[in-house]
Design an enzyme around this catalytic site. Sequence first.
Site, PDB file in Angstrom:
ATOM      1  N   ARG A 220       0.854  -1.183   0.000  1.00 51.97           N
ATOM      2  CA  ARG A 220       0.000   0.000   0.000  1.00 51.97           C
ATOM      3  C   ARG A 220       0.891   1.234   0.000  1.00 51.97           C
ATOM      4  NH1 ARG A 220      -0.030  -2.281   5.056  1.00 51.97           N
ATOM      5  NH2 ARG A 220      -1.735  -3.641   4.438  1.00 51.97           N
ATOM      6  N   ARG A 249      16.455   2.819  -3.087  1.00 58.85           N
ATOM      7  CA  ARG A 249      15.347   2.487  -2.203  1.00 58.85           C
ATOM      8  C   ARG A 249      15.904   2.117  -0.846  1.00 58.85           C
ATOM      9  NH1 ARG A 249      12.228  -2.552  -3.688  1.00 58.85           N
ATOM     10  NH2 ARG A 249      12.785  -3.384  -1.645  1.00 58.85           N
ATOM     11  N   GLU A 267      18.640  -0.688  -1.098  1.00 58.16           N
ATOM     12  CA  GLU A 267      18.460  -1.308  -2.413  1.00 58.16           C
ATOM     13  C   GLU A 267      18.916  -0.350  -3.503  1.00 58.16           C
ATOM     14  OE1 GLU A 267      17.390  -4.293  -3.135  1.00 58.16           O
ATOM     15  OE2 GLU A 267      16.206  -5.060  -1.470  1.00 58.16           O
TER      16      GLU A 267
END
Length: 294
Positions: A220, A249, A267
């Site tokens: 979400r 990320r 990441e």
Amino acid sequence: MSPDRPTIALVTSRPQLETGLDRDLPELARSLGAADADVATVSWDDPDVDWERFDLVVIRSAWDYSERVAEFVAWAGRVARLTVLANPASVVRWNTDKRYLAELAASGVPVVPTRYVAPGDVPEIPDDGTFVVKPTSGAGARLAARYEKGEYEAAVRHIERMHDQGLTAMVQPYMPRIDETGERALVFVGGRFLHAIQKGAVLAPGTAYDDEKMPHPDLRPWQPTVDELALAERALAAVPGSPELLYARVDLVDDADSGEPRVMELELVEPNLFLFLHADSLPAVTEEILTAAG
């Protein structure tokens, strides 16, 4: 290479080309094409690709790299000598081994506490709570498992299996707040925060390390807190050499005691950017890629 129409390679893997699991890839290719770029979607290990013809090679969903890390890192080095690679080969080399968490911790970045068990080392397994065992080179929860107190022998067998494959294991306490607040992933493009998502816990009790796992359950959109943004920026600032990152990320979880965020992973190689949840971010990503392509 054309000075007027940039040529861009979006790098994926053969399984992604066959299954289409990378939901962002077609939309990103279409968006770049609509901006008058010459775009090719190619597998990183395709021997017929002429990498030198591209102005920019962008690693996107090379999600099988963790099974062939040395080969993938060598590929990144070769491509970087021929053209511009995003992210840079030095970042790929550093970020494909999760021992970078120790470097972040040494720089003062709050991370999930981690012990490393290399082949030949005697495993040090916690005996006072739930813990996680996984390889230092892994993606999508591959070869990761959660163990409860009293499952020492099973965890040791897991580590021995990784050692047989030449892999270094990492042992971390299970962060129990993840069952309530989930894991948050903050996405940056061109050095600027773009958007964030929240996902549920990946490692369910009793799931074997070699079972298939859903890497991003219960996704979400998420609005990060001030503390989460500050920690993510601090972690990126600690990347060695302060490289220019086209994309990044930062995955965060909450500390068991304080509730404050900690870095779970950084990441920088092939992160899912979750553009399918944040379609309004696609123009910004397209613009940054075009800028990087010159």
